[in-house]
Scaffold this motif. Structure first.
Motif, PDB file in Angstrom:
ATOM      1  N   ARG A 789       2.827  47.296  84.200  1.00 49.66           N
ATOM      2  CA  ARG A 789       2.542  45.976  83.628  1.00 49.66           C
ATOM      3  C   ARG A 789       3.868  45.238  83.424  1.00 49.66           C
ATOM      4  N   ASP A 791       5.574  41.873  81.807  1.00 48.66           N
ATOM      5  CA  ASP A 791       5.328  40.765  80.865  1.00 48.66           C
ATOM      6  C   ASP A 791       5.890  39.478  81.455  1.00 48.66           C
ATOM      7  N   GLU A 794       3.993  32.739  79.339  1.00 49.83           N
ATOM      8  CA  GLU A 794       2.621  32.209  79.268  1.00 49.83           C
ATOM      9  C   GLU A 794       2.333  31.146  80.327  1.00 49.83           C
TER      10      GLU A 794
END
Length: 822
Positions: A789, A791, A794
């Motif tokens: 994963r 990050d 947004e």
């Protein structure tokens, strides 16, 4: 490193003997006569060295005499606000609960946005911390109420509020830029900072000092405050780091209005409070040795130094000339100028014994009679012979005790024993056994006895154990695993200082240079008088004299604070880890600290120590309790009645101790002392009849004696005698003979580079977060790597297509390159 590349200017205007250039002829004779008289008259100084001076003296040094009108200002602002709250009652008449309620009101008022209102409230708080002196009749009352109020203020959380205001003032770019543009900076430019720093200093210093009648809650508050100041509670770093930042900002000329004296005093007292003073250091050293299972210290160095008595200074050139003239006239009389109380080892019990031999020894031209007679007993062998064995009736353990009359037990290092055995094996067997100190096969009986004596006096320091452990950790990083580092206050302070350590050191030395009495005023030097010069310069002779005394006192206090701060840092870091000490030492050496200290001592040190740059009637708390007498030029010139100036003698001893710390066991730095011709400068410092100061001067002379030549040793036998009597002996150290000079080339860069390499390895292993990157396991599975994963920000999905176009599709990829043979 070239001298011109270093940060602090080195000694200039010295002649070949290291003395300051003087006019010829009669003036020289007069100067020598003055020195001769001063050495004859110099009395024993009743000085007791400690962490600080008395509390009253330490509080009075916070304020310059120019700030005196502000005491009344603080009182007026307090009374103006307090009158509306207390309705005719006095502060000392209130109950503790009523006092707490009023402090809470002041705390709320500190948060207003109006700068002037905030300053008025801060002045009212300062008046409380100063001991509501208008309601007191004596100085004792002022100190009593100051102590009571400070603990009350701390309990109510005033310190944290002040810290926020201080951070705002430091970041106040408008004040900084206006101060930079001003041609002359005065007290008015630093009003807010001075008030805040004064309250904080009074709180730190008052809470730090313990008294017998302290309440239990005060003792608990002291421990809490100490832990808060030392831990990274304020913006993620210890409080001392904020003050270090102020020092560097001031020295980079970005904030010339900072009141540097108050900053340095607060920084010194914060470090002293959080890390501990010299007595606590000694206790920590004892506990550290117990933890490492090392034998206890042979003696308490603080007690030994306090028990020492001062020696008479060696004869000056003037005294020797007078003595020769008397001998030529045929008058055989005892010389009145040289007092001989403890400089001659062999005549210690009877100072009037063997006058003739001493008369001959004093003459530097007569090198065959008196001097040679004294040197013979020492000249027989490189190893100083151990004391004769005691009678068989005494228990055998007494053999380890040091000879009567010598204050220190002799010490021997492990490497000294190895070196002695290596020499002996080469001589008698023809080969060596490395670092083996147990096998004595094939060596004659006297060598066995020598090794036994050396081992009896073997001393293993904490630093040697730390270096050995560090070497093991470097060699086996995976096997030995992570080191458990104890979070001591010294460790946390070092961790915070490490990124900007060189800047902090250079800034402190720049300030020390600017405050040194031997420094000439230069246009480009730092202006350290921003918090002492008034807005309106003096117009009368009396005002000028007062300001002159104030400026000199201001500089002396800065020297005192910096010298004590540097010594504390060096001692605590050395105990915490030797490589932490070594990196600070190396920064000091590279910033020219050694010649700077020598330049400081290249003055009339007796007049510096007896300087009277203080006006007793203007000292706090005297000035706020008693009626102010009329000052006259005569009363200012007379000064106080003290025999010496405590702070100046304290500063001199600290600087000598720093010089000793920098040069001990460092051959290249010892050679710097020789190159800078420090011997005559240090010899003049022996005129001060104070045992502790003489001890550190003699230590510095001892380490360079072998390089000063046979003639110097012959003409300075009194000094050699004092070294033998007062400084610790290393049993196979040939300090007095100089037999191995040719075998030790002076390669400054090689020694310092090797040390720097060890320091960098230590810092990298202990503090570099990515140090184990080379040993981390690698994930070779494609699915596992792609499945991790990641990050992403947004808003990444909004610009994903643009990113794909720019980074992937528009980049030409030469797939054929993968098939080609590299």
């Amino acid at each position: 490193m070239q001298a011109e590349d270093m940060e602090v200017p080195i000694i200039n205007n010295l002649n070949d003997n290291g003395d300051r250039q003087r006019p010829k002829g009669k003036d020289v004779f007069k100067d020598q006569q003055k020195e001769s008289e001063s050495s004859m008259e110099s009395p024993n100084l009743e000085f007791e060295y400690g962490d600080t001076d008395t509390l009253t003296a330490e509080l009075s040094e916070l304020y310059s005499y120019t700030e005196e009108p502000e005491f009344a200002l603080n009182r007026d602002y307090f009374e103006e606000d307090f009158r509306s709250h207390a309705k005719g009652r006095r502060w000392i008449e209130l109950t503790v609960e009523e006092q707490r309620a009023y402090v809470m009101r002041l705390l709320d008022a500190l948060e207003v946005t109006d700068r002037d209102k905030r300053l008025k409230v801060a002045r009212a708080i300062l008046y409380l911390a100063q001991g509501v002196f208008d309601e007191c009749d004596t100085e004792v009352d002022v100190l009593h109420w100051s102590r009571h109020n400070v603990f009350l203020l701390y309990d109510m959380g005033i310190f944290t509020a002040l810290l926020e205001l201080l951070s705002m003032e430091i970041d106040n770019n408008q004040a900084c830029s206006s101060a930079v543009r001003k041609p002359a900076i005065s007290l008015a430019d630093s009003t807010e900072l001075r008030v805040l720093l004064s309250i904080m200093y009074l709180m730190v210093e008052t809470v730090r000092v313990q008294t017998e009648d302290d309440r239990p809650e005060w003792t608990a508050a002291r421990e809490t405050f100490k832990n808060e100041l030392g831990s990274p509670m304020y913006n993620g770093e210890p409080f001392a780091l904020l003050l270090f930042t102020m020092v560097t900002k001031f020295c980079s000329m970005n904030a010339p209005h900072f009141p540097m004296k108050k900053v340095l005093l607060l920084l010194w007292k914060t470090v002293l409070f959080t890390l501990g003073g010299f007595e606590e250091l000694q206790e920590m050293k004892v506990r550290g040795r117990e933890r490492l299972h090392l034998p206890p210290l042979p003696e308490d160095s603080i007690k030994v130094v306090r028990a020492m008595r001062a020696a008479s200074p060696p004869a000056s050139a003037m005294e020797l000339i007078e003595q020769q003239q008397q001998q030529k006239r045929g008058r055989r009389s005892r010389r009145p100028l040289v007092k001989q109380d403890s400089l001659d080892t062999y005549n210690e019990r009877d100072p009037f014994k063997n006058d003739d031999a001493r008369d001959e020894e004093e003459d530097p031209e007569d090198t065959d009679s008196g001097i040679e007679g004294e040197v013979d007993p020492l000249d027989r062998d490189v190893i100083i012979q151990p004391p004769p064995p005691p009678p068989p009736l005494r228990p055998p353990t007494e053999r380890v005790n040091f000879p009567k009359g010598l204050p220190w037990a002799p010490k021997v290092r492990e490497k000294d024993i190895e070196h002695f055995l290596e020499t002996s094996r080469n001589k008698f067997i023809g080969f060596t056994l490395g670092s083996d100190t147990e096998t004595l096969v094939g060596l004659p009986r006297p060598i066995h006895e020598s090794v036994k004596t050396l081992k009896q006096h073997k001393y293993v320091s904490i630093a040697e154990v730390q270096i050995k452990k560090e070497d093991e950790l470097q060699q086996c990083p995976l096997t030995l695993g992570e080191e458990d580092v104890e979070e001591t206050p010294a460790e946390m302070l070092y961790l915070g200082m490490l990124p900007n350590l060189s800047q902090y050191v250079i800034a402190l030395l720049k300030l020390l240079l600017a405050a040194a009495p031997t420094s000439k005023a230069k246009t480009d030097s730092i202006n350290i008088l921003a918090d002492v010069l008034p807005e309106e310069m003096p117009i009368t002779v009396l005002q000028s004299m007062k300001l002159g005394i104030d400026v000199n006192r201001h500089k002396e206090i800065i020297v005192k604070a910096i010298s004590a701060l540097l010594l504390l840092l060096l001692k605590h870091l050395k105990l915490n880890h030797i490589y932490q000490f070594e990196i600070v030492s190396q920064h000091l050496v590279f910033a020219n600290c050694i010649p700077l200290i020598l330049k400081f001592f290249n003055q009339n040190i007796m007049s510096y120590i007896s300087a009277k740059n203080s006006i007793c009637v203007l000292d706090f708390p005297h000035c706020v309790v008693h009626e102010m007498p009329e000052l006259t030029a005569e009363s200012l010139e007379a000064g106080d009645s003290n025999q010496f100036c405590w702070r100046n003698l304290f500063s001199c001893i600290n600087l000598l101790r720093i010089l000793n710390k920098l040069t001990k066991w460092k051959h290249s730095r010892t050679m710097m002392l020789v190159v800078f011709k420090s011997a005559p400068i240090l010899k003049r410092a022996l005129k001060v009849k104070q045992a502790m100061m003489q001890l550190y001067v003699l230590k510095l002379l001892k380490i360079q004696t072998k390089y000063l030549g046979r003639q110097w040793r012959k003409s300075n036998m009194k000094t050699m005698s004092a070294i033998y009597q007062k400084v610790r002996h290393r049993l196979n150290d040939d300090w007095a003979y100089g037999n191995d000079i040719d075998a030790r080339p002076w390669d400054f860069q090689a020694e310092e580079c090797a040390l720097r390499e060890s320091i960098e390895k230590f810092n990298s292993r202990r503090y570099d977060k990515n140090r184990n990157g080379d040993f981390a396991p690698v994930d070779n599975c494609l699915q596992s790597v792609l499945g991790q994963r990641v990050d992403l920000p947004e808003d990444f999905h909004y610009s994903y297509e643009m990113w794909l176009e720019r980074e992937v599709f528009s980049q030409p990829i030469q797939w054929e390159g993968l098939l080609q043979d590299p």
